[in-house]
Enzyme design. Sequence first.
Site, PDB file in Angstrom:
ATOM      1  N   LYS A  18      -4.597 -14.836 -12.382  1.00 49.11           N
ATOM      2  CA  LYS A  18      -5.866 -15.116 -11.909  1.00 49.11           C
ATOM      3  C   LYS A  18      -6.813 -13.982 -12.112  1.00 49.11           C
ATOM      4  O   LYS A  18      -6.348 -13.082 -12.348  1.00 49.11           O
ATOM      5  CB  LYS A  18      -5.748 -15.594 -10.529  1.00 49.11           C
ATOM      6  CG  LYS A  18      -5.490 -14.562  -9.587  1.00 49.11           C
ATOM      7  CD  LYS A  18      -5.689 -15.227  -8.072  1.00 49.11           C
ATOM      8  CE  LYS A  18      -5.362 -14.202  -7.212  1.00 49.11           C
ATOM      9  NZ  LYS A  18      -5.862 -14.477  -5.650  1.00 49.11           N
TER      10      LYS A  18
ATOM     11  N   LYS B 145     -10.533  -8.901  -8.925  1.00 50.77           N
ATOM     12  CA  LYS B 145     -11.530  -7.613  -9.051  1.00 50.77           C
ATOM     13  C   LYS B 145     -11.067  -6.633  -9.568  1.00 50.77           C
ATOM     14  O   LYS B 145     -11.607  -5.713 -10.316  1.00 50.77           O
ATOM     15  CB  LYS B 145     -11.979  -7.132  -7.436  1.00 50.77           C
ATOM     16  CG  LYS B 145     -12.988  -7.943  -6.932  1.00 50.77           C
ATOM     17  CD  LYS B 145     -13.522  -7.595  -5.415  1.00 50.77           C
ATOM     18  CE  LYS B 145     -14.537  -8.345  -5.076  1.00 50.77           C
ATOM     19  NZ  LYS B 145     -14.840  -8.224  -3.457  1.00 50.77           N
TER      20      LYS B 145
ATOM     21  N   LYS C 232       0.830  -1.195  -0.068  1.00 52.96           N
ATOM     22  CA  LYS C 232       0.058  -0.022  -0.125  1.00 52.96           C
ATOM     23  C   LYS C 232       0.963   1.201   0.053  1.00 52.96           C
ATOM     24  O   LYS C 232       0.744   2.296  -0.697  1.00 52.96           O
ATOM     25  CB  LYS C 232      -1.012   0.133   1.072  1.00 52.96           C
ATOM     26  CG  LYS C 232      -1.979  -0.943   1.235  1.00 52.96           C
ATOM     27  CD  LYS C 232      -3.073  -0.709   0.193  1.00 52.96           C
ATOM     28  CE  LYS C 232      -3.958  -2.113   0.227  1.00 52.96           C
ATOM     29  NZ  LYS C 232      -4.776  -1.928  -0.978  1.00 52.96           N
TER      30      LYS C 232
END
Length: 333
Positions: free
Chosen positions: A198, A201, A115
């Site tokens: 993969k 979202k 982050k």
Amino acid sequence: MSQQQDIVLSGIRSTGSLHLGNYFGAMRNFVRLQETHTCYFFIADYHSLTTHPAPEDLHNNVRRILAEYIASGIDPEKCTLYVQSDVPETCDLYLLLNMIAYVGELERTTTFKDKIRKQPGNINAGLLTYPVLMASDILIHRAHKVPVGKDQEQHLELARVYARRFNNTYNCEIFPEPEAFNFGANLVKVPGLDGTGKMGKSEGNGIYLTDAPEVIRKKVMKAVTDTGPTEPNQELAEPIQNLFTILDLVSKPETAAFFRDQYARCSIRYGDLKKQLAEDLIAYLAPIREKFEQIINDKEYLGKVAAAGREKARASAAKTIAEVRRAIGINRL
Ligand code: TRP
């Protein structure tokens, strides 16, 4: 300990809709687990606040995920299905665990370091203590088994550290150490339609459980392929293998075998494979989408489910908090 007594818990952040990866990686297994274990499943709306979503979006996302959970087969009668922010005891525990969580170990978390790199303008304290809130979710129900993806294993390790540290500090045995639940052969990684990696979202490469048939057809027809096999029995390139992986999940075994055979003979037509895959996906997802459409606007029903879940979750959480406060020495004067 018998399976029925083994407590299973998992949460999903209320960002975006559920895709096939969520379904085969998590939901489908949750649906099985609720038959054999005491399960708590919840929507982690507090965890999604680290990125400051608009209030309207937050609310709609929570409602949507709740409806998608139910449409996927999570049965509120068989498990405790609730919204994280409905259980204030989680926040009580979060505060208390923050006192035994060291800043150093939180700063070393991979997700936190990620982050810092990705959103340097918003390194809020909630991001740093994200694992403490997650540990609170787990420990508030004294869960034993936590089905999570690989990316959450470090967080789960911290939950074990806090359970142990709390028990040692206060000389009690309130918390079991939660383990990752391993689905073994049932753990399916669903690839995206963009050739590599993969389904995710944020990657924009997914089929959503509630996608309309036309949307599914469009997405599948656009999936990345290659120029086709040039030699018999050639190994499948990753984008093609990915299409077969999805085909194996949603189509009849004969269908996948037919196209594998065609590939081996170099006579495969990717267009035909994609058309079949799209139709099989549509058929597979139809019951989920129908159920979803039936309940998404039924505010009364969703409200009732949430209220019942809240009640069951708070009953369990209140017991834990009472013991925790007693252990710490927080008693009424
Ligand atoms: N952090 C998890 C994720 O991003 C979501 C989550 C929050 C969770 N609390 C949890 C998962 C407790 C399992 C148990 O996927």
